[in-house]
Design a protein around this motif. Structure first.
Motif: not given
Length: 624
Positions: A301, A561-562, A565, A572
Motif C-alpha cells: 500500500d 495512486t490517489t 482511486e 496512473d
C-alpha cells in the motif's frame, strides 16, 4: 535567573557574548527573576577562562555556564544598539526581510547540556512510525522493508539538522527564514500541517488502548447522555496536555520534561517486551533480507509505505519544529532570540526579535560554529537516531513473531492479535507501550502544530498586525485542544472499522508529501542565502539532493495512486516511470523539474560562495 547589565557593546570584538565584560546577559530556564547563589557562581566562573575545557581558548563553555542550557537559556542583548550586518558575502542574505544584528556566537556547551529538542522529536516518533506503521509493515512483509526504515531514519537525520542550520546561524525560526524567501511559504506549510496533524488520531488510539486494557468498554452516562468510555478518556488526555503547559512560565520547558520522562518508560518497556516474549530470535533473519534492498513488494500500500517513510522518525510538519525547539533551548544565535512565555504566569515577556542575529567571521566565532555544529549533530544522533534504533526494531520483531500475515490496522494488530498471545506480563507491556507511545506522540503533535502554526501566522501576518506571540500560542493551544475534543466526540466508535488508524494513515501520507517541497526549499535557502562559512558542505548537499528526490519520488507515486482511486486513471504512475499514463508522465515531469531546479540552484549557490569569506575553513568539520 537574571544577570546584571554589562556596559560594553555586546556585539563588539572577539569576546564571548556570555562574558559579563562584553555582553548584557540574562540567563533563563524556569527560574526566579531575582539574583541567586547560582547566578553569582555563574558570573564568577565566567570571569576566568580557566574553566574552559581547552584551557582558555574562549571557544567552549565552562561547566557552570553549560548547565544553564538544561533549563533553556536566554541572553537578551540591547538589540537597537547592535550594529546592523551589511549586505556582503560575509553575512546572510536579507531577502525580503530586514537586516541582521551583529553579535558574537555563544561559547559551545557539551552535548549533555543541550539534550532536549531531539528527545521531543523522538517522542513524536514513538507512537507513529515506530509503534504503528513499521510494525504493521514488517508483520506483512517481514524484514524485506527494513532497509527502507534505515534509509528513512538517516535521511531524516540529515533533513532535521539542516532545518536547524538557519536558526543556529541567525536565531530566526525556519518560518521566518521561509518568509524571507516568500511570505506565502509559511501559509502553505501551515495548510499542510492542518491536514496532516489536525486530527487527534493518536489521542483516540491511546484512549482505545486504555479502554481495552482497563476493561472500561461500553458507555457512561454524562449529563443524561450516553457517552462511550473511550471518548471520555481521550478527552481527559487532551485536558492533561493543555494543563501541563500551565505548569511552567516557559512553554517549552513543560514539554521537554514530560516527553523525556515518558520516553524512559516507553523505551524500557519495549526492550522488556522483547526479552519477555523471546522475539529477539527474529533478528537472525535480518541478513536474509539483504537481497531485498531497493525493492518493494507488489502488494504494498503506497500510502501506508509513504506514511512509514515520513514517520521513520517524526515526519512532515513535526520536523519543522526542530528549528523552534532549538531556539527555545538557546542553541547558537538562538540564545539571543527570546522564548515563548506563558501569558498567564505573569512573567515579563521576552521579545522574539524580527530580524535575528549574525556573527562576524572571526577565528573565534568560526571555531565556535564548528563546535556548535558538532554538538547539534551529536545531540540528534545520540538521542533521535539511537533511540529509534532501540525501539523500532524491537517492536518490529514482536510483530513479525506473533502477527505475520496481512494485517493492515496496527492498533488492532497489537490489541487483538499480539496482546492475547504474550502472557500476562507481555500483555501488560503491550498496553503500556501502546498507551505511552500514542500519548507522547499526541502530546508532541499538539506542541508541534501549535508552536509551528503560531510562528507561521506570526511571521507571515501577526507581527505586522501587532499580535503578541505568547498570547497567540496560548490561544492556538486552547483552540487546538478544543478542536481535538470536537473531533473525538464526532467519532462513532473506535472499534467500528479502523477509524483511528485511518486518520493516522491519511495524516502520515500528507506528512510525506509535505517533506518534499520543504526539503528542497531548505537546501536552496541554506546554499544561496547563508554565507560560505555556515553553508552545508558538499557531502551534505548531496545528501539533501537524495532526500529531496527520495520524498519527491514516493510523493508522485502516492499522488498518482490517489488520483486513480478518485476516478482519474489518466494519472496512473508506474514505479519505473516508463509505462505511466499521460497524466502520470505530467506528474513525473513536474518532479524532474523540481529536482533539477533544486540540484542546479544549490550547486550554483555553493560554487558562487566558494572562497568569498577569508578563513572559512576554520568553521568546517566532519560532515559540516
Amino acid at each position: 535567573m537574571s544577570m546584571s547589565d554589562g556596559d560594553a557593546d555586546p556585539g563588539a570584538g572577539d569576546g564571548s557574548p556570555s562574558d559579563p565584560s562584553t555582553t548584557e546577559t540574562s540567563a533563563g530556564g524556569d527560574h526566579s527573576a531575582t539574583e541567586t547563589a547560582d547566578t553569582r557562581e555563574w558570573e564568577d566562573a565566567n570571569r576566568s577562562l580557566d574553566d574552559h575545557p581547552t584551557g582558555g581558548d574562549d571557544v567552549y563553555a565552562s561547566e557552570v555556564e553549560g548547565k544553564q542550557y538544561r533549563g533553556t537559556w536566554y541572553l537578551p542583548l540591547r538589540y537597537e544598539d547592535l550594529d546592523e550586518a551589511p549586505e556582503s558575502e560575509e553575512y546572510p542574505d536579507q531577502g525580503t526581510g530586514g537586516s541582521f544584528r551583529v553579535a558574537d556566537l555563544p561559547r559551545v556547551p557539551r552535548v549533555g547540556h543541550v539534550v532536549g529538542p531531539s528527545a521531543i522529536m523522538l517522542g513524536a516518533s514513538l507512537g507513529s512510525g515506530e509503534t504503528l506503521f513499521w510494525p504493521v509493515l514488517t508483520s506483512q512483509f517481514g524484514w524485506t522493508l527494513f532497509w527502507a526504515f534505515l534509509v528513512g531514519i538517516l535521511t531524516q537525520f540529515v533533513i532535521n539538522t539542516e532545518l536547524q542550520r538557519w536558526t543556529l546561524a541567525t536565531g530566526e525560526s525556519i518560518f521566518r527564514a521561509f518568509a524571507r524567501v516568500g511570505t506565502y511559504w509559511p501559509w502553505l506549510f501551515l495548510f499542510g500541517g492542518l491536514i496532516s496533524l489536525g486530527w487527534p488520531g493518536w489521542a483516540a488510539g491511546a484512549a482505545q488502548v486504555a479502554t481495552v486494557g482497563l476493561g472500561f468498554s461500553g458507555t457512561v452516562e454524562v449529563l443524561g447522555f450516553a457517552v462511550s468510555s473511550w471518548k471520555l478518556i481521550a478527552a481527559a488526555l487532551m485536558g492533561v496536555i493543555w494543563l501541563s503547559y500551565q505548569m511552567s512560565s516557559v512553554m517549552y520547558n513543560a514539554v521537554e520534561v514530560f516527553q523525556i520522562g515518558l520516553l524512559f518508560v516507553a523505551i524500557g518497556a519495549a526492550l522488556m517486551l522483547v526479552a519477555v516474549t523471546g522475539s529477539w530470535v527474529e533478528f537472525g533473519s535480518i541478513p536474509d533480507a539483504a537481497g531485498s534492498v531497493g525493492t518493494l513488494p507488489e502488494s504494498l500500500d503506497i500510502a501506508l509505505f509513504l506514511g512509514g517513510l515520513a514517520f521513520a522518525g517524526a515526519g512532515g510538519y513535526l520536523n519543522l519544529s526542530q528549528s523552534l525547539w532549538m531556539r527555545e533551548k538557546g542553541y547558537g544565535m538562538g540564545n539571543y532570540q527570546g522564548r515563548v512565555k506563558n501569558p498567564l504566569r505573569g512573567d515579563d515577556p521576552e521579545p522574539i526579535e524580527r530580524d535575528g542575529f549574525t556573527f562576524r567571521p572571526t577565528v573565534t566565532n568560526l571555531r565556535r560554529w564548528r563546535g556548535w555544529w558538532k554538538v547539534v549533530q551529536l545531540e540528534h544522533l545520540l538521542t533521535f537516531v539511537v533511540g529509534l534504533l532501540l525501539v523500532a526494531p524491537a517492536l518490529m520483531s514482536v510483530a513479525i513473531h506473533y502477527s505475520p500475515g496481512e494485517t493492515t490496522d496496527a492498533i488492532q494488530m497489537w490489541l487483538g492479535g499480539i496482546a492475547p498471545m504474550v502472557g500476562p506480563v507481555g500483555t501488560f507491556l503491550v498496553f503500556a507501550i501502546l498507551f505511552v507511545a500514542l500519548f507522547t506522540t499526541e502530546y508532541a503533535i499538539v506542541e508541534s502544530f501549535v508552536r509551528n502554526s503560531a510562528d507561521a501566522l506570526y511571521e507571515s501576518f501577526g507581527r505586522e498586525a501587532g499580535w503578541d506571540l505568547p498570547k497567540l500560542f496560548w490561544r492556538l493551544l486552547t483552540a487546538f485542544c478544543l478542536w481535538g475534543l470536537i473531533i473525538i466526540f464526532a467519532f462513532t466508535s473506535p472499534f467500528e472499522g479502523r477509524e483511528p488508524f485511518f486518520f493516522l494513515v491519511v495524516g502520515a501520507a500528507m506528512s510525506g508529501i509535505m517533506m518534499w517541497p520543504y526539503t528542497a526549499l531548505v537546501l536552496v535557502m541554506n546554499t544561496t542565502r547563508l554565507p560560505e562559512h555556515v553553508q552545508p558542505g558538499w557531502a551534505r548537499v548531496a545528501a539533501m539532493w537524495w532526500a529531496s528526490g527520495f520524498y519527491g519520488y514516493f510523493s508522485v507515486l502516492l499522488m498518482g495512486t490517489t488520483l486513480v482511486e478518485l476516478g482519474f486513471p489518466v494519472f496512473d504512475t508506474a514505479p519505473t516511470i516508463l509505462g505511466s499514463n499521460p497524466g502520470g508522465y505530467v506528474l513525473w515531469v513536474g518532479f524532474l523539474l523540481v529536482q533539477g531546479y533544486t540540484v542546479g540552484r544549490s550547486a550554483v549557490g555553493k560554487h558562487q560562495s566558494s572562497n568569498t569569506v577569508p578563513g572559512a575553513d576554520e568553521a568546517k568539520g566532519r560532515f559540516s
